[in-house]
Design a protein around this motif. Sequence first.
Motif, PDB file in Angstrom:
ATOM      1  N   GLY A   3       0.796  -1.227   0.000  1.00  0.00           N
ATOM      2  CA  GLY A   3       0.000   0.000   0.000  1.00  0.00           C
ATOM      3  C   GLY A   3       0.825   1.270   0.000  1.00  0.00           C
ATOM      4  N   LEU A   4       2.099   1.183  -0.376  1.00  0.00           N
ATOM      5  CA  LEU A   4       2.955   2.364  -0.266  1.00  0.00           C
ATOM      6  C   LEU A   4       3.511   2.777  -1.622  1.00  0.00           C
ATOM      7  CD1 LEU A   4       5.109   1.486   2.869  1.00  0.00           C
ATOM      8  CD2 LEU A   4       2.996   2.787   2.761  1.00  0.00           C
ATOM      9  N   THR A   5       3.769   4.068  -1.767  1.00  0.00           N
ATOM     10  CA  THR A   5       4.515   4.585  -2.901  1.00  0.00           C
ATOM     11  C   THR A   5       5.904   4.940  -2.402  1.00  0.00           C
ATOM     12  OG1 THR A   5       2.544   5.471  -3.923  1.00  0.00           O
ATOM     13  CG2 THR A   5       4.629   6.455  -4.590  1.00  0.00           C
ATOM     14  N   VAL A   6       6.921   4.637  -3.195  1.00  0.00           N
ATOM     15  CA  VAL A   6       8.294   4.838  -2.753  1.00  0.00           C
ATOM     16  C   VAL A   6       8.974   5.876  -3.635  1.00  0.00           C
ATOM     17  CG1 VAL A   6      10.518   3.742  -2.392  1.00  0.00           C
ATOM     18  CG2 VAL A   6       8.426   2.482  -1.932  1.00  0.00           C
ATOM     19  N   LEU A   7       9.599   6.867  -2.999  1.00  0.00           N
ATOM     20  CA  LEU A   7      10.351   7.878  -3.737  1.00  0.00           C
ATOM     21  C   LEU A   7      11.840   7.628  -3.523  1.00  0.00           C
ATOM     22  CD1 LEU A   7       8.517  11.180  -2.695  1.00  0.00           C
ATOM     23  CD2 LEU A   7       7.825   9.493  -4.389  1.00  0.00           C
ATOM     24  N   LEU A   8      12.576   7.382  -4.602  1.00  0.00           N
ATOM     25  CA  LEU A   8      14.018   7.235  -4.485  1.00  0.00           C
ATOM     26  C   LEU A   8      14.642   8.576  -4.824  1.00  0.00           C
ATOM     27  CD1 LEU A   8      14.556   3.757  -6.199  1.00  0.00           C
ATOM     28  CD2 LEU A   8      14.445   4.287  -3.776  1.00  0.00           C
ATOM     29  N   GLY A   9      15.146   9.253  -3.826  1.00  0.00           N
ATOM     30  CA  GLY A   9      15.692  10.590  -4.025  1.00  0.00           C
ATOM     31  C   GLY A   9      17.205  10.589  -4.040  1.00  0.00           C
ATOM     32  N   PRO A  10      17.787  11.779  -3.907  1.00  0.00           N
ATOM     33  CA  PRO A  10      19.254  11.903  -3.968  1.00  0.00           C
ATOM     34  C   PRO A  10      19.959  11.141  -2.850  1.00  0.00           C
ATOM     35  CG  PRO A  10      18.203  14.059  -4.062  1.00  0.00           C
ATOM     36  CD  PRO A  10      17.132  13.091  -3.760  1.00  0.00           C
ATOM     37  N   ASP A  11      19.268  10.903  -1.731  1.00  0.00           N
ATOM     38  CA  ASP A  11      19.915  10.231  -0.613  1.00  0.00           C
ATOM     39  C   ASP A  11      19.761   8.718  -0.658  1.00  0.00           C
ATOM     40  OD1 ASP A  11      21.493  11.630   1.008  1.00  0.00           O
ATOM     41  OD2 ASP A  11      19.937  12.297   2.412  1.00  0.00           O
ATOM     42  N   SER A  12      19.020   8.204  -1.649  1.00  0.00           N
ATOM     43  CA  SER A  12      18.860   6.753  -1.738  1.00  0.00           C
ATOM     44  C   SER A  12      20.108   6.163  -2.377  1.00  0.00           C
ATOM     45  CB  SER A  12      17.633   6.433  -2.581  1.00  0.00           C
ATOM     46  OG  SER A  12      17.855   6.873  -3.895  1.00  0.00           O
ATOM     47  N   TYR A  26       8.539  -3.121  -5.409  1.00  0.00           N
ATOM     48  CA  TYR A  26       7.483  -2.119  -5.470  1.00  0.00           C
ATOM     49  C   TYR A  26       6.879  -1.905  -6.839  1.00  0.00           C
ATOM     50  CZ  TYR A  26       8.532  -1.067  -0.691  1.00  0.00           C
ATOM     51  OH  TYR A  26       8.703  -1.173   0.666  1.00  0.00           O
ATOM     52  N   GLY A  27       7.514  -2.443  -7.876  1.00  0.00           N
ATOM     53  CA  GLY A  27       6.949  -2.396  -9.230  1.00  0.00           C
ATOM     54  C   GLY A  27       6.553  -1.006  -9.646  1.00  0.00           C
ATOM     55  N   ASP A  28       5.272  -0.837  -9.895  1.00  0.00           N
ATOM     56  CA  ASP A  28       4.781   0.403 -10.459  1.00  0.00           C
ATOM     57  C   ASP A  28       4.702   1.530  -9.426  1.00  0.00           C
ATOM     58  OD1 ASP A  28       4.034   1.645 -12.782  1.00  0.00           O
ATOM     59  OD2 ASP A  28       1.901   1.558 -12.229  1.00  0.00           O
ATOM     60  N   ALA A  29       4.864   1.177  -8.146  1.00  0.00           N
ATOM     61  CA  ALA A  29       4.733   2.199  -7.096  1.00  0.00           C
ATOM     62  C   ALA A  29       6.041   2.923  -6.858  1.00  0.00           C
ATOM     63  CB  ALA A  29       4.252   1.548  -5.803  1.00  0.00           C
ATOM     64  N   LEU A  30       7.004   2.710  -7.719  1.00  0.00           N
ATOM     65  CA  LEU A  30       8.314   3.308  -7.534  1.00  0.00           C
ATOM     66  C   LEU A  30       8.395   4.643  -8.272  1.00  0.00           C
ATOM     67  CD1 LEU A  30      10.764   2.197  -6.067  1.00  0.00           C
ATOM     68  CD2 LEU A  30      11.637   1.404  -8.254  1.00  0.00           C
ATOM     69  N   ARG A  31       8.975   5.647  -7.647  1.00  0.00           N
ATOM     70  CA  ARG A  31       9.184   6.944  -8.300  1.00  0.00           C
ATOM     71  C   ARG A  31      10.625   7.366  -8.083  1.00  0.00           C
ATOM     72  NH1 ARG A  31       4.924   5.450  -9.256  1.00  0.00           N
ATOM     73  NH2 ARG A  31       2.889   6.459  -9.182  1.00  0.00           N
ATOM     74  N   LEU A  32      11.153   8.111  -9.050  1.00  0.00           N
ATOM     75  CA  LEU A  32      12.475   8.710  -8.854  1.00  0.00           C
ATOM     76  C   LEU A  32      12.264  10.186  -8.549  1.00  0.00           C
ATOM     77  CD1 LEU A  32      14.490   6.903 -11.617  1.00  0.00           C
ATOM     78  CD2 LEU A  32      15.049   6.918  -9.192  1.00  0.00           C
ATOM     79  N   GLU A  33      12.917  10.666  -7.526  1.00  0.00           N
ATOM     80  CA  GLU A  33      12.655  12.004  -7.020  1.00  0.00           C
ATOM     81  C   GLU A  33      13.807  12.933  -7.412  1.00  0.00           C
ATOM     82  OE1 GLU A  33      12.994  12.038  -2.812  1.00  0.00           O
ATOM     83  OE2 GLU A  33      12.424  14.132  -2.583  1.00  0.00           O
ATOM     84  N   ALA A  34      13.467  14.010  -8.127  1.00  0.00           N
ATOM     85  CA  ALA A  34      14.477  14.991  -8.522  1.00  0.00           C
ATOM     86  C   ALA A  34      14.380  16.202  -7.594  1.00  0.00           C
ATOM     87  CB  ALA A  34      14.277  15.415  -9.960  1.00  0.00           C
ATOM     88  N   VAL A  35      15.529  16.642  -7.077  1.00  0.00           N
ATOM     89  CA  VAL A  35      15.564  17.782  -6.153  1.00  0.00           C
ATOM     90  C   VAL A  35      16.636  18.755  -6.629  1.00  0.00           C
ATOM     91  CG1 VAL A  35      15.962  18.501  -3.773  1.00  0.00           C
ATOM     92  CG2 VAL A  35      14.948  16.270  -4.230  1.00  0.00           C
ATOM     93  N   TRP A  36      16.266  20.036  -6.708  1.00  0.00           N
ATOM     94  CA  TRP A  36      17.285  21.042  -7.032  1.00  0.00           C
ATOM     95  C   TRP A  36      17.294  22.116  -5.977  1.00  0.00           C
ATOM     96  CZ3 TRP A  36      16.815  26.034 -10.024  1.00  0.00           C
ATOM     97  CH2 TRP A  36      18.085  26.626 -10.165  1.00  0.00           C
ATOM     98  N   HIS A  37      18.426  22.221  -5.251  1.00  0.00           N
ATOM     99  CA  HIS A  37      18.556  23.252  -4.231  1.00  0.00           C
ATOM    100  C   HIS A  37      19.582  24.304  -4.626  1.00  0.00           C
ATOM    101  CE1 HIS A  37      16.783  20.730  -0.716  1.00  0.00           C
ATOM    102  NE2 HIS A  37      15.879  21.351  -1.415  1.00  0.00           N
ATOM    103  N   GLY A  38      19.884  24.380  -5.919  1.00  0.00           N
ATOM    104  CA  GLY A  38      20.809  25.420  -6.371  1.00  0.00           C
ATOM    105  C   GLY A  38      22.248  25.153  -6.009  1.00  0.00           C
TER     106      GLY A  38
END
Lengths: 322, 1183
Positions: free
Chosen positions: B145-154, B179-191
Amino acid sequence: MTILCVRFQLPPMYEAALPGLLGLLEEFTPVVQALPPDGALADLRGAERYFGRTALELASVIRVRALALHGVDCVIGAGPGPMTARMALREARPGRTRAVAEDEVREFLAGQPVVALPGVGAKTARTLCEYGLDTLGRVAAAPLSTLQRLVGARAGRELHEKAGGVDRGRVVPNAVSRSLAAERPFTRDELDPGRHRRALLSAAEELGARLRALDKVCRGLSLTVRYADRSATTRTRTLPEPTAHSPALTRAAYGLYEALGLQRARVRAVVLRAEGLDPAEQAAHQLTFDPVDEKVRRIEEVADRVRAKFGPHALMPGTLAA
Amino acid sequence: MPGFTHLHTVSGFSLRYGASHPERLAERASERGMDALALTDRDTLAGSVRFAKACAKAGVRPLFGAELAVTPPAAAPAPGDSSVRRDRLRTPVRGGAFIDESTPRVTFLARDGARGWADLCRLVSAAHTADGLPRLDWEDNHAGGLTVLLGPDSDVGRALAAGRPDRAARLLAPWREVYGDALRLEAVWHGRTGTGPGSLRLAARTLGFAAEQRVRPVLSNAVRYADPGLGPVADVLDAARRLVPVDPAKGLDSGEAWLKDQGAMLETAERIVEAAGFRRDTALRLLDQTQTTAAECLVDPEDDLGMGSVHFPEPHLVGAGRRTAQRALASRATAGMVLRGYDRRREYWERMHHELDIIAHHGFASYFLTVAQVVDDVRDMGIRVAARGSGAGSLVNHLLGIAHADPVEHGLLMERFLSKERVVLPDIDIDVESARRLEVYRAIIGRFGAERVATVAMPETYRVRHAVRDVGAALSMDPAEIDRVAKSFPHIRARDASAALEELPELRQLAGEKEKYGRLWELVEALDALPRGVAMHPCGVLLSDASLLNRTPVMPTSGEGFPMAQFDKDDVEDLGLLKLDVLGVRMQSAMAHAVGEVERATGERIDLDAVPDGDPATYGLIRSTETLGCFQIESPGQRDLVGRLQPSTFHDLVVDISLFRPGPVAADMVRPFIEARHGRTPVRYPHPDLEEALKGTYGVVVFHEQVIDIVSVLTGCGRGEADRVRRGLSDPESQGRIKVWFAQHAAARGYDAETIQRTWEIVEAFGSYGFCKAHAVAFAVPTYQSAWLKAHHPAAFYAGLLTHDPGMYPKRLLLADARRRGVPVLPLDVNKSGVAHRIELVSDSGDVKGAPKGGKPVWGLRLALSDVHGISEAEAERIAEGQPYASLLDFWERARPSRPLAGRLAQVGALDAFGANRRDLQLHLTELHRGARGGRGDQLPLSGGRRTASAGLPDLTEPEKLSAELGVLSMDASRHLMDDHGTFLKELGVVSARRLREVRHGETVLVAGAKAATQTPPIRSGRRVIFSTLDDGTGLVDLAFFDDSHDTCAHTVFHSWLLLVRGVVQRRGPRSFSVVGSAAWNLADLLEIRREEGLEGVAARLAAPAGNGSGAADDGDAPARRRLAGSDGLPAPAGSAARDPMEERTIRMPTGYEMHPWADLRPAGEGPAVGRKLWHQSPGSAG
């Protein structure tokens, strides 16, 4: 009352001025022993008769001359032996020389705290205080066997004698201090090992240069790291061979530093001290077939000359210049 | 413009990471036009409930999630790889190791309603089972039941940052598998520049990688704070978390991680897609993907978190068998009627049925059965247990055995506890012995199972002292300096730091150097109220059905490993979880110990619960105000009140306890009551109908129950409704409505306007302040019991108190009290002392000073081994078991104390029985220790076997012995520490506490003593008064400092242990007086000066301006004010003190009572003096 103990009121980090001040004392007597960083013992037994003045009067002369010639004030204690002179110094103030006469030594000692006795370090003093022997009078009153049980056979005997006013020490003339120190303070709590090593490198370079300038070598190196909470760690290491070679000192300093394994310690200063100074000509040096070693030493010699000519910052390791 | 939802936002509940409260985040999201916001705190869901409530208020849809450290799946390790690395790590000689934060972090969002929330709870709970920092093992990392965000710290993000897309692809595979389709890649820009987290290049790479791997990308801002400009606060939090100083060279926070609005995020998206080499309009698709992901996350706070519904343990667990809980409850209550002999009394039957109806109406039967079950279990374990709180008003509780007192007899009302009109969860609190509280917890967990029980969390938040410490450490300030600054402050909120600096007299010196600290103050205020740690709530226990772990994330507590819910007590109520408060009461433990001691020593069994009421000796003791150590009536204020009220019955005690509350004191209910009680004013009732309700308290409204009765009598509305009305009284808005309603209904029942008016005035003034009588009755029982013990078994009573440390006063004060009351204090002795304090018969072991003559045996108090500084439980037990010891050697070999412990025992004379003086013993111990280490066998320097040979060392002097006692036991055991200063005090002409009783009102005196307690309680006039108590060996002196003396005295009073005070005696009754201080000096300083410089030096010191040097304390108008001061000890209004800057800043309470803003705080300094701080350290003293 013929031994003077003089402490010059030097600003910190001015060890270099001490030899000149010792010269001043040597004008009165040849028997002068340096007590680095800022003190000296002088035996005036001969001088009293030569100058026709008592040791106390000579003390005033010394103070006046130190002020006039070097602009340095001094505090003087006087006593029949080096030990009493040094202890008398604790009660002296500028302009008020404390003198302890031969017959009042025991009385004077009885009121002194044990820690004032030369040769009693913080640890011995703590042990003695723990058992209620906080003044020398009490130490003198305690049975010898008990003292020996407390601090060991030999130390106990010596302590007992000293507390009883028996002063077996002599003033031993020697020219300069037996150790050199270089301190590198940080302006803030520094955790970065890179910057620590940089400070060590710079301190080791300085020590090497100062040793070579004096034609000395050192047998050991000690590292003191001071922390933000005002505590410190000290580690000492004997060098494989006596040396004044900067890379060898740097290597030893790095070795000492690595052994501490510091991670989150808030370092406020590092102090490197070269110990066991001997004349350079007496030092043995292991030759190798590796030509690099010799080349490095010759480069160092050249670099020293360049620095002598163009100032201490003319040449330095690349990491320090960056 | 498309909308945007922040999917990755942390609040302050991410300990020492997030810089904004969840409420602030929700507000800002709403202000910046966002429709939804996610809260993804690090390792915790503790902020979820507040966040949900704040979102509902702000009109934003909440998304729930968490950011967890996840161990990557174990790849086949290269042989020998990890072991080599471990070898190289040295243990640092100083400062400790770095905090290891290297585990990759991933954001999880709950997606599928209740299932998503349950998954989230399970993952968070699983992460907390790891040793060290919370970390989720890969084996537990699966959820539908979860969505997973893989961000810069993963792990994937880090591989990309390292320029290794190949490795990233390999690392992505296991994630995709789970997680199959519940996986997201997270883009972050802090300058940021470079390729690290927050850089444009990493964001672009992430986007490109997502396209290549066909994983959907989302945009986030990895929010750490709500508003721009909070970067430095984040730096301080980082430093506090990693325990290192802020290092500008190592990179600071970018300052960009705030809750940016949609426009800014669109710009960010455009920059990223351009950098990734896509067309500019792709940015819209990126935002679209983010919105879609947010839209999928549907967790409803009501349905899925379970807010607003109630979950009780299943009926079969609470003894209902197959019946319904209601039937089981009814039959148990009936059985209780018969058992207690009420079955022939009609009123009891009616009351019981009435209460059962109310319970059935709410469906709370399981709740009552659960509490009854717990109480039965506790009682079976032999632990003293008592119900407290409004629950004592219910007859059913009494019948079930939960509450002792019979509510019908004491006139307690069910409606105060539960009524049909009240819709909140009722709470029943139970008191148990503090020493055995954890046993009770274990029993509850054992009874209901770990899946239904959890303790409650209590977030510890930043207040000024901790904030100063953490910010100071982050800014590399000198630790000694930090400590000094932190301790100068009273325990106030961090955000008041600057205001306090400006206004408090004791901080004036610090305020002078305010500029020196630069940004410190600003940062300290920014940390205000952020959680900095989580502790177990000291009394709350959650009881629920088997679905608890699906609704609550649970973590083990640090010490005992109890399961602890991450929610605090307010959250728990909102979530509809049943909380039972199990309070550990030290007095219960102390009384249990005292009773046990009496039985051990004399064989006499005391049943405290059956002690006869109305014992004259007990009430005599209470009336003498020597009530130190008695439950609830030992504080200076209470001793004063008891002295004026002169209680003689149990009911008087109940009233006394109810009167000594901030409310009644503030509303001035005390004086009319005292006047009426002593017959100085006639008793008056607003109307004869109310006599029934008000008779017991001389016409003064004291109890909530009385207000309920008044309202219900005059309006005829029924007590349930009347209780609702009473609750409304504290709110000024509803008060107006109630007034109209009250007047109408009372008039309809034929009461005249004047009666209504007068009654309303009473109800209005006292209604919201009164005290619940059920509480007071529950309190008064242990009060009476403890006073009874003090009157009849004083030695055992002190033994119990000292063993279980009763709180308000330091132990040494209790010891002084014991000496004063003629209980011989026997020194510590390894042959006689037990682990705990014991009593010992002394009447035939010689003449005891102060002991009463006559045939009665005198019992002495033998000090306990457990009070020796640094003794472990095992050591104390070993020493006690091996008794008696024949010689020092025997003791050393069988008791095997550690060397420092043996030394301390010798110092305080516990080894005196073995001969030789204490220093000689030390030496022998050292040698025994050395011998044991060197393995030299039995060669021992002892002569004559039993006695220890003398070594000729000087013995401890008397002051040294006292110093050792204070250092080792924290008590002056052999005599009072002020005794040694008698000569000097006589020189000064100090009046002792005993002689002070004879001093006339208004006379100026000098008093001196050791500070016992200091408070700045809220008082009626809205000023700040410092109350302090001095102990000089002959008794206690209560001091008050009004604000005209604060400039000169406050700093000295807060920061000294021994005080010399000049003041004026105030008398209010034969047993009630205090000293109004006008000047104070640190007595320890004066003693030092006396010793070194003689009286002349002291004179010079006294001639110098007191305090901070701002002139003598007595100003012109002070005496006048003292005359005006009210007879109840509260200061008169000071007209000429109008220059006082505090005037404008009083806090107005809802009913007009003004409170000084700095009142009611734990004051500056370190609290009462204990141990060695009271004594100069002579160089000869050991330890």
